[in-house]
Write an enzyme that holds these catalytic residues in place. Structure first.
Site, PDB file in Angstrom:
ATOM      1  N   CYS A  94     -25.302 -61.039 -12.420  1.00 16.24           N
ATOM      2  CA  CYS A  94     -24.218 -61.500 -11.537  1.00 16.24           C
ATOM      3  C   CYS A  94     -24.240 -63.011 -11.316  1.00 16.24           C
ATOM      4  O   CYS A  94     -23.230 -63.603 -10.946  1.00 16.24           O
ATOM      5  CB  CYS A  94     -24.283 -60.782 -10.199  1.00 16.24           C
ATOM      6  SG  CYS A  94     -24.010 -59.006 -10.358  1.00 16.24           S
ATOM      7  N   HIS A 114     -19.712 -65.283  -5.384  1.00 20.75           N
ATOM      8  CA  HIS A 114     -19.776 -64.041  -6.157  1.00 20.75           C
ATOM      9  C   HIS A 114     -19.226 -62.926  -5.271  1.00 20.75           C
ATOM     10  O   HIS A 114     -19.557 -62.854  -4.085  1.00 20.75           O
ATOM     11  CB  HIS A 114     -21.230 -63.758  -6.551  1.00 20.75           C
ATOM     12  CG  HIS A 114     -21.425 -62.409  -7.168  1.00 20.75           C
ATOM     13  ND1 HIS A 114     -20.602 -61.932  -8.159  1.00 20.75           N
ATOM     14  CD2 HIS A 114     -22.336 -61.429  -6.928  1.00 20.75           C
ATOM     15  CE1 HIS A 114     -21.004 -60.718  -8.505  1.00 20.75           C
ATOM     16  NE2 HIS A 114     -22.059 -60.391  -7.770  1.00 20.75           N
ATOM     17  N   ASN A 117     -16.976 -55.628  -7.712  1.00 19.84           N
ATOM     18  CA  ASN A 117     -17.994 -56.539  -8.235  1.00 19.84           C
ATOM     19  C   ASN A 117     -17.898 -56.550  -9.760  1.00 19.84           C
ATOM     20  O   ASN A 117     -18.208 -55.561 -10.411  1.00 19.84           O
ATOM     21  CB  ASN A 117     -19.381 -56.056  -7.777  1.00 19.84           C
ATOM     22  CG  ASN A 117     -20.507 -56.971  -8.230  1.00 19.84           C
ATOM     23  OD1 ASN A 117     -20.314 -57.844  -9.069  1.00 19.84           O
ATOM     24  ND2 ASN A 117     -21.686 -56.747  -7.684  1.00 19.84           N
TER      25      ASN A 117
HETATM   26  O1  UT7 Z   1     -23.835 -58.255  -7.551  1.00 13.25           O
HETATM   27  C1  UT7 Z   1     -25.188 -58.044  -7.675  1.00 13.25           C
HETATM   28  C2  UT7 Z   1     -25.820 -57.974  -6.384  1.00 13.25           C
HETATM   29  N1  UT7 Z   1     -25.518 -56.743  -5.725  1.00 13.25           N
HETATM   30  C3  UT7 Z   1     -25.214 -56.766  -4.454  1.00 13.25           C
HETATM   31  O2  UT7 Z   1     -25.103 -57.811  -3.883  1.00 13.25           O
HETATM   32  C4  UT7 Z   1     -25.095 -55.454  -3.740  1.00 13.25           C
HETATM   33  C5  UT7 Z   1     -25.882 -55.557  -2.497  1.00 13.25           C
HETATM   34  N2  UT7 Z   1     -25.888 -54.342  -1.713  1.00 13.25           N
HETATM   35  C6  UT7 Z   1     -24.790 -53.867  -1.084  1.00 13.25           C
HETATM   36  O3  UT7 Z   1     -23.700 -54.373  -1.199  1.00 13.25           O
HETATM   37  C7  UT7 Z   1     -25.003 -52.716  -0.131  1.00 13.25           C
HETATM   38  O4  UT7 Z   1     -26.376 -52.524   0.035  1.00 13.25           O
HETATM   39  C8  UT7 Z   1     -24.334 -51.399  -0.592  1.00 13.25           C
HETATM   40  C9  UT7 Z   1     -22.836 -51.504  -0.452  1.00 13.25           C
HETATM   41  C10 UT7 Z   1     -24.736 -51.083  -2.008  1.00 13.25           C
HETATM   42  C11 UT7 Z   1     -24.802 -50.242   0.311  1.00 13.25           C
HETATM   43  O5  UT7 Z   1     -24.536 -50.555   1.660  1.00 13.25           O
HETATM   44  P1  UT7 Z   1     -25.686 -50.398   2.771  1.00 13.25           P
HETATM   45  O6  UT7 Z   1     -25.059 -50.692   4.047  1.00 13.25           O
HETATM   46  O7  UT7 Z   1     -26.833 -51.251   2.352  1.00 13.25           O
HETATM   47  O8  UT7 Z   1     -26.012 -48.874   2.676  1.00 13.25           O
HETATM   48  P2  UT7 Z   1     -27.384 -48.144   2.279  1.00 13.25           P
HETATM   49  O9  UT7 Z   1     -27.676 -48.329   0.830  1.00 13.25           O
HETATM   50  O10 UT7 Z   1     -28.461 -48.546   3.250  1.00 13.25           O
HETATM   51  O11 UT7 Z   1     -26.979 -46.662   2.534  1.00 13.25           O
HETATM   52  C12 UT7 Z   1     -26.543 -46.203   3.816  1.00 13.25           C
HETATM   53  C13 UT7 Z   1     -26.090 -44.766   3.686  1.00 13.25           C
HETATM   54  C14 UT7 Z   1     -27.066 -43.888   2.924  1.00 13.25           C
HETATM   55  O12 UT7 Z   1     -27.082 -42.621   3.544  1.00 13.25           O
HETATM   56  P3  UT7 Z   1     -28.298 -42.202   4.501  1.00 13.25           P
HETATM   57  O13 UT7 Z   1     -29.542 -42.331   3.648  1.00 13.25           O
HETATM   58  O14 UT7 Z   1     -28.266 -43.194   5.622  1.00 13.25           O
HETATM   59  O15 UT7 Z   1     -27.953 -40.813   4.884  1.00 13.25           O
HETATM   60  C15 UT7 Z   1     -26.426 -43.749   1.576  1.00 13.25           C
HETATM   61  O16 UT7 Z   1     -26.782 -42.567   0.928  1.00 13.25           O
HETATM   62  O17 UT7 Z   1     -24.838 -44.712   2.978  1.00 13.25           O
HETATM   63  C16 UT7 Z   1     -24.959 -43.742   1.929  1.00 13.25           C
HETATM   64  N3  UT7 Z   1     -24.081 -44.132   0.830  1.00 13.25           N
HETATM   65  C17 UT7 Z   1     -22.804 -43.715   0.739  1.00 13.25           C
HETATM   66  N4  UT7 Z   1     -22.055 -42.956   1.517  1.00 13.25           N
HETATM   67  C18 UT7 Z   1     -20.784 -42.735   1.146  1.00 13.25           C
HETATM   68  C19 UT7 Z   1     -24.374 -44.920  -0.220  1.00 13.25           C
HETATM   69  N5  UT7 Z   1     -23.294 -45.034  -1.019  1.00 13.25           N
HETATM   70  C20 UT7 Z   1     -22.318 -44.301  -0.446  1.00 13.25           C
HETATM   71  C21 UT7 Z   1     -20.977 -44.034  -0.790  1.00 13.25           C
HETATM   72  N6  UT7 Z   1     -20.256 -43.245   0.039  1.00 13.25           N
HETATM   73  N7  UT7 Z   1     -20.378 -44.541  -1.886  1.00 13.25           N
END
Ligand code: UT7
Length: 324
Positions: free
Chosen positions: A114, A251, A281
């Site tokens: 990225c 980005h 992204n």
């Molecule tokens: O470009 C390269 C660099 N990449 C990035 O910059 C991405 C960086 N990360 C992010 O943007 C975020 O971490 C995400 C958008 C990927 C995830 O958001 P988050 O607020 O960090 O969520 P999390 O991974 O901590 O997950 C929270 C909850 C989890 O459920 P539990 O364990 O709390 O029950 C996940 O399983 O959200 C759940 N979850 C979803 N729920 C519904 C993860 N993906 C989804 C989804 N729909 N698509």
């Protein structure tokens, strides 16, 4: 007098197929509401069957050349950032070169995921300043839809396909921060974080292309911490501060990361180019896509100061400061 690399034109291309968040609701346990509120993403473009990264790159490059009032014959080289090449080799850049009908000059790929476009821009600028080229096409092009695990809701809802390009041209400057063109770059990598974001296949390991794996919440924390730091470091190298910034062109990974970075830099959101809602992204393509969209809308005025920043797999992260 010193040589500077000035952006003469920009262009982008997005595949025709637009996929709304609702498409994922039918396939996975997810909701439009979750995707919008956690990422800011509303839709993304996916390449058609048979449409490759070089196809997207060629289309973006043609627009950038047109807008620079140049033809491929004017270009001394192509630096293309991608992590989703058509083939393991040759470089996608050479395919773009052939597609543009270029018979001379160099063409190679840069792979910093990225952060790829920031690295490619810095690389092309260094070549121009070293006198190795006068005009370089810098492209970010990706088809991340090809490396998605469609059963992993934590990643497959985030990414999209597309390409963006700029034409850099050498121009003499005074060596001050008032010069037009690229004023500074700050590039960083830390391979000890390789497991946070990677593709689980490759030529010398599995012999297959693999699929993207990410510990999103950990990458998120690094992003918020490292992006404002690299932007500040880059501005400092040009003897500038946050207060000098007219536009942040970040980005486009996650609206919450972008907002947090802008806040740390003391920038209101109306100084930030936002395309994440419509593009998702697109990895190395996201910054040149955002640049080109904003440029076509006439948002950048000559003399304005732009900061780009990105982080991705590696981890690799960095920033480029330039005057439009
Ligand atoms: O470009 C390269 C660099 N990449 C990035 O910059 C991405 C960086 N990360 C992010 O943007 C975020 O971490 C995400 C958008 C990927 C995830 O958001 P988050 O607020 O960090 O969520 P999390 O991974 O901590 O997950 C929270 C909850 C989890 O459920 P539990 O364990 O709390 O029950 C996940 O399983 O959200 C759940 N979850 C979803 N729920 C519904 C993860 N993906 C989804 C989804 N729909 N698509």
């Amino acid at each position: 007098m010193i040589r500077r690399s000035v952006i003469r034109g920009s262009g982008h291309y997005l595949p025709e197929r637009i996929v709304e968040n609702s498409w994922f609701e039918e396939r996975l346990e997810t909701t439009d509401e979750w995707i919008r509120s956690r990422t800011g993403i509303e839709r993304r473009h996916f390449a058609a069957e048979g449409q490759t990264t070089s196809d997207l790159g060629i289309r973006a490059a043609r627009v950038a050349l047109d807008r620079a009032s140049m033809t491929a014959a004017d270009i001394d080289g192509i630096v293309l950032a991608t992590s989703t090449p058509d083939l393991t080799f040759p470089a996608v850049a050479t395919m773009v070169q052939a597609g543009l009908g270029m018979k001379r000059g160099f063409a190679y790929d840069v792979q910093a995921v990225c952060a790829g476009f920031v690295f490619a821009l810095a690389n092309a600028d260094a070549m121009i300043r070293a006198g190795l080229a006068d005009r370089v096409l810098v492209i970010g092009a990706e088809t991340f839809s090809r490396i998605m695990d469609w059963t992993d809701r934590g990643t497959c809802v985030l990414f999209g396909d597309g390409a963006g390009a700029v034409v850099l041209e050498a121009q003499d400057g005074n060596g001050t921060s008032d010069d037009r063109g690229i004023l500074s770059a700050d590039l960083n990598s830390d391979g000890t974080y390789r497991d946070l974001l990677y593709v689980d296949g490759g030529v010398s390991s599995t012999g297959s292309a693999g699929q993207l794996r990410m510990q999103g919440n950990l990458v998120f924390r690094h992003a918020v911490e490292k992006l404002s730091k690299t932007a500040a470091a880059c501005l400092a190298k040009a003897n500038l501060t946050d207060q000098d910034v007219d536009w942040l062109v970040p980005h486009q990974a996650n609206l919450r990361i972008i907002t947090a970075t802008a806040q740390k830099m003391g920038l209101p959101l109306d100084k930030v180019v936002l395309t994440v809602a419509d593009h998702g992204n697109t990895s190395a393509a996201s910054i040149p896509l955002a640049l080109s969209v904003a440029d076509q809308e006439g948002r950048f005025k000559p003399g304005q100061l732009l900061v780009t920043e990105a982080i991705g797999g590696g981890l690799s992260w960095g920033s480029v400061v330039l005057r439009w």
